[in-house]
Design a protein around this motif. Structure first.
Motif, PDB file in Angstrom:
ATOM      1  N   SER A   1       8.468   4.874   1.298  1.00  0.00           N
ATOM      2  CA  SER A   1       9.690   4.134   1.633  1.00  0.00           C
ATOM      3  C   SER A   1       9.558   2.639   1.399  1.00  0.00           C
ATOM      4  O   SER A   1      10.557   1.923   1.382  1.00  0.00           O
ATOM      5  CB  SER A   1      10.067   4.380   3.101  1.00  0.00           C
ATOM      6  OG  SER A   1      10.362   5.738   3.315  1.00  0.00           O
ATOM      7  N   LEU A   2       8.331   2.146   1.262  1.00  0.00           N
ATOM      8  CA  LEU A   2       8.076   0.759   0.881  1.00  0.00           C
ATOM      9  C   LEU A   2       7.442   0.764  -0.496  1.00  0.00           C
ATOM     10  O   LEU A   2       6.778   1.723  -0.881  1.00  0.00           O
ATOM     11  CB  LEU A   2       7.155   0.083   1.896  1.00  0.00           C
ATOM     12  CG  LEU A   2       7.692   0.032   3.331  1.00  0.00           C
ATOM     13  CD1 LEU A   2       6.661  -0.590   4.261  1.00  0.00           C
ATOM     14  CD2 LEU A   2       8.998  -0.730   3.404  1.00  0.00           C
ATOM     15  N   LYS A   3       7.615  -0.311  -1.236  1.00  0.00           N
ATOM     16  CA  LYS A   3       7.156  -0.288  -2.611  1.00  0.00           C
ATOM     17  C   LYS A   3       6.140  -1.376  -2.960  1.00  0.00           C
ATOM     18  O   LYS A   3       5.286  -1.144  -3.810  1.00  0.00           O
ATOM     19  CB  LYS A   3       8.357  -0.397  -3.574  1.00  0.00           C
ATOM     20  CG  LYS A   3       9.255   0.827  -3.572  1.00  0.00           C
ATOM     21  CD  LYS A   3       8.819   1.924  -4.544  1.00  0.00           C
ATOM     22  CE  LYS A   3       7.545   2.626  -4.233  1.00  0.00           C
ATOM     23  NZ  LYS A   3       7.618   3.629  -3.176  1.00  0.00           N
ATOM     24  N   ALA A   4       6.208  -2.543  -2.371  1.00  0.00           N
ATOM     25  CA  ALA A   4       5.350  -3.643  -2.816  1.00  0.00           C
ATOM     26  C   ALA A   4       3.868  -3.304  -2.670  1.00  0.00           C
ATOM     27  O   ALA A   4       3.086  -3.452  -3.625  1.00  0.00           O
ATOM     28  CB  ALA A   4       5.686  -4.925  -2.056  1.00  0.00           C
ATOM     29  N   MET A   5       3.453  -2.857  -1.485  1.00  0.00           N
ATOM     30  CA  MET A   5       2.031  -2.575  -1.263  1.00  0.00           C
ATOM     31  C   MET A   5       1.538  -1.371  -2.068  1.00  0.00           C
ATOM     32  O   MET A   5       0.491  -1.449  -2.717  1.00  0.00           O
ATOM     33  CB  MET A   5       1.761  -2.400   0.223  1.00  0.00           C
ATOM     34  CG  MET A   5       1.814  -3.702   1.012  1.00  0.00           C
ATOM     35  SD  MET A   5       1.254  -3.501   2.748  1.00  0.00           S
ATOM     36  CE  MET A   5       2.574  -2.447   3.394  1.00  0.00           C
ATOM     37  N   PRO A   6       2.265  -0.239  -2.085  1.00  0.00           N
ATOM     38  CA  PRO A   6       1.795   0.883  -2.901  1.00  0.00           C
ATOM     39  C   PRO A   6       1.731   0.560  -4.396  1.00  0.00           C
ATOM     40  O   PRO A   6       0.761   0.932  -5.067  1.00  0.00           O
ATOM     41  CB  PRO A   6       2.829   1.978  -2.617  1.00  0.00           C
ATOM     42  CG  PRO A   6       3.377   1.646  -1.282  1.00  0.00           C
ATOM     43  CD  PRO A   6       3.403   0.153  -1.233  1.00  0.00           C
ATOM     44  N   VAL A   7       2.740  -0.128  -4.911  1.00  0.00           N
ATOM     45  CA  VAL A   7       2.736  -0.458  -6.334  1.00  0.00           C
ATOM     46  C   VAL A   7       1.572  -1.385  -6.660  1.00  0.00           C
ATOM     47  O   VAL A   7       0.882  -1.216  -7.681  1.00  0.00           O
ATOM     48  CB  VAL A   7       4.078  -1.070  -6.763  1.00  0.00           C
ATOM     49  CG1 VAL A   7       3.973  -1.704  -8.156  1.00  0.00           C
ATOM     50  CG2 VAL A   7       5.176  -0.005  -6.749  1.00  0.00           C
ATOM     51  N   ALA A   8       1.313  -2.366  -5.802  1.00  0.00           N
ATOM     52  CA  ALA A   8       0.178  -3.276  -6.026  1.00  0.00           C
ATOM     53  C   ALA A   8      -1.129  -2.495  -6.048  1.00  0.00           C
ATOM     54  O   ALA A   8      -2.004  -2.758  -6.893  1.00  0.00           O
ATOM     55  CB  ALA A   8       0.140  -4.344  -4.941  1.00  0.00           C
ATOM     56  N   ALA A   9      -1.280  -1.531  -5.141  1.00  0.00           N
ATOM     57  CA  ALA A   9      -2.500  -0.722  -5.107  1.00  0.00           C
ATOM     58  C   ALA A   9      -2.613   0.139  -6.355  1.00  0.00           C
ATOM     59  O   ALA A   9      -3.708   0.303  -6.927  1.00  0.00           O
ATOM     60  CB  ALA A   9      -2.516   0.152  -3.853  1.00  0.00           C
ATOM     61  N   MET A  10      -1.489   0.712  -6.806  1.00  0.00           N
ATOM     62  CA  MET A  10      -1.523   1.545  -8.016  1.00  0.00           C
ATOM     63  C   MET A  10      -1.857   0.732  -9.254  1.00  0.00           C
ATOM     64  O   MET A  10      -2.514   1.225 -10.177  1.00  0.00           O
ATOM     65  CB  MET A  10      -0.181   2.271  -8.179  1.00  0.00           C
ATOM     66  CG  MET A  10       0.058   3.351  -7.130  1.00  0.00           C
ATOM     67  SD  MET A  10       1.478   4.451  -7.484  1.00  0.00           S
ATOM     68  CE  MET A  10       2.863   3.336  -7.221  1.00  0.00           C
ATOM     69  N   LEU A  11      -1.427  -0.534  -9.274  1.00  0.00           N
ATOM     70  CA  LEU A  11      -1.715  -1.396 -10.421  1.00  0.00           C
ATOM     71  C   LEU A  11      -3.193  -1.770 -10.511  1.00  0.00           C
ATOM     72  O   LEU A  11      -3.654  -2.252 -11.553  1.00  0.00           O
ATOM     73  CB  LEU A  11      -0.858  -2.667 -10.352  1.00  0.00           C
ATOM     74  CG  LEU A  11       0.622  -2.479 -10.697  1.00  0.00           C
ATOM     75  CD1 LEU A  11       1.414  -3.744 -10.403  1.00  0.00           C
ATOM     76  CD2 LEU A  11       0.793  -2.070 -12.164  1.00  0.00           C
TER      77      LEU A  11
END
Length: 274
Positions: free
Chosen positions: A79-89
């Motif tokens: 439901s949140l995107k900034a932290m997961p996307v940063a980790a995936m990057l």
């Protein structure tokens, strides 16, 4: 595509296992009780989707990161995107953040909304995944992860906070709910139904939505200021003060009011006929 869903044995994972299978894709799932481990799933899949609770998402991404290569497409359903996307990057994989704006109880994706955050992904690879949602009837909206979280602080954070505040107010007043419901018209029944719906679900979902989004505190501070403004207008006893505030808010919502009126009338008719 062979799609692996970590956390695919419950909730959103189960729903999207069916969605991708119905679209003709092979789906693998891993979870606490599956023979397949997360590592096994990553090694066997081209697309890996992390579908676990918010607070577990980044740890799971970091757990599987060493197994991911440039040939993988890594997604999440958080439901949140900034932290997961940063980790995936931080991995070698292509990255496509996803947020289905609905729960696992929906009967289909028809007219539902999925937010997509393509962070590092070939357009054709992103399109292959997003096409599954679109062909199932969903609307896909693309945006930046930070913008997503700012909007979710209002769409989810403010809405859930307001709902819980209404529930807490009624509890503190010791409201007789059966008596209250006996005098509500359909429009107020809709508001009461939203309160009951939220309170009938898992607090472990709503707590992180409010507590883990860094944009929420500013929204709640603004909510408190707005509530104080309305209270002062009411307590002033001056009809013009209240009308001025009302007109100011109405002007902000002016373009949306016709649609809101039409949509709410449809809901009211539906509930009245029920």
């Amino acid at each position: 595509m062979r799609i692996g869903i970590i956390g695919g044995t419950g909730g959103m994972g189960t729903l999207f296992s069916r969605v991708f299978s119905d679209a003709g894709h092979e789906v693998l799932v891993s979870g606490r009780a599956t023979p397949l481990s997360n590592a096994d799933l990553v090694r066997a899949s081209g697309v890996v989707i992390v579908s676990v609770p918010i607070r577990s998402t980044v740890p799971v991404i970091r757990e599987i990161a060493p197994l991911l290569s440039e040939d993988h497409l890594l997604c999440d359903f958080t439901s949140l995107k900034a932290m997961p996307v940063a980790a995936m990057l931080e991995t070698k994989a292509e990255v496509l953040g996803l947020h289905p704006m609905f729960g696992p109880s929906v009967s289909s994706l028809q007219n539902q909304t999925v937010v997509a955050c393509p962070a590092r992904v070939a357009p054709e690879h992103a399109d292959a995944v997003l096409a599954v949602f679109r062909e199932a009837g969903a609307k896909v909206t693309e945006m930046d992860p930070l913008e997503h979280d700012r909007l979710m602080a209002v769409v989810q954070g403010l809405t859930h906070f307001t709902t819980l505040t209404l529930a807490g107010t009624m509890r503190r007043l010791s409201v007789d709910l059966p008596a209250l419901l006996s005098v509500t018209s359909p429009v107020y029944q809709i508001e009461m139904a939203v309160i009951g719906r939220i309170l009938g679900q898992d607090p472990d979902l709503y707590g992180p939505i409010l507590g883990e989004n860094p944009a929420v505190p500013e929204v709640l501070d603004t909510f408190a200021a707005a509530a104080d403004e309305v209270r002062r207008a009411v307590e002033s006893g001056d009809d013009e003060v209240f009308a001025r505030l009302f007109r100011k808010d109405a002007a902000f919502f002016a373009d949306y009011i016709p649609r809101a009126t039409e949509d709410s009338e449809a809901l009211i008719r539906c509930l009245a006929e029920k």
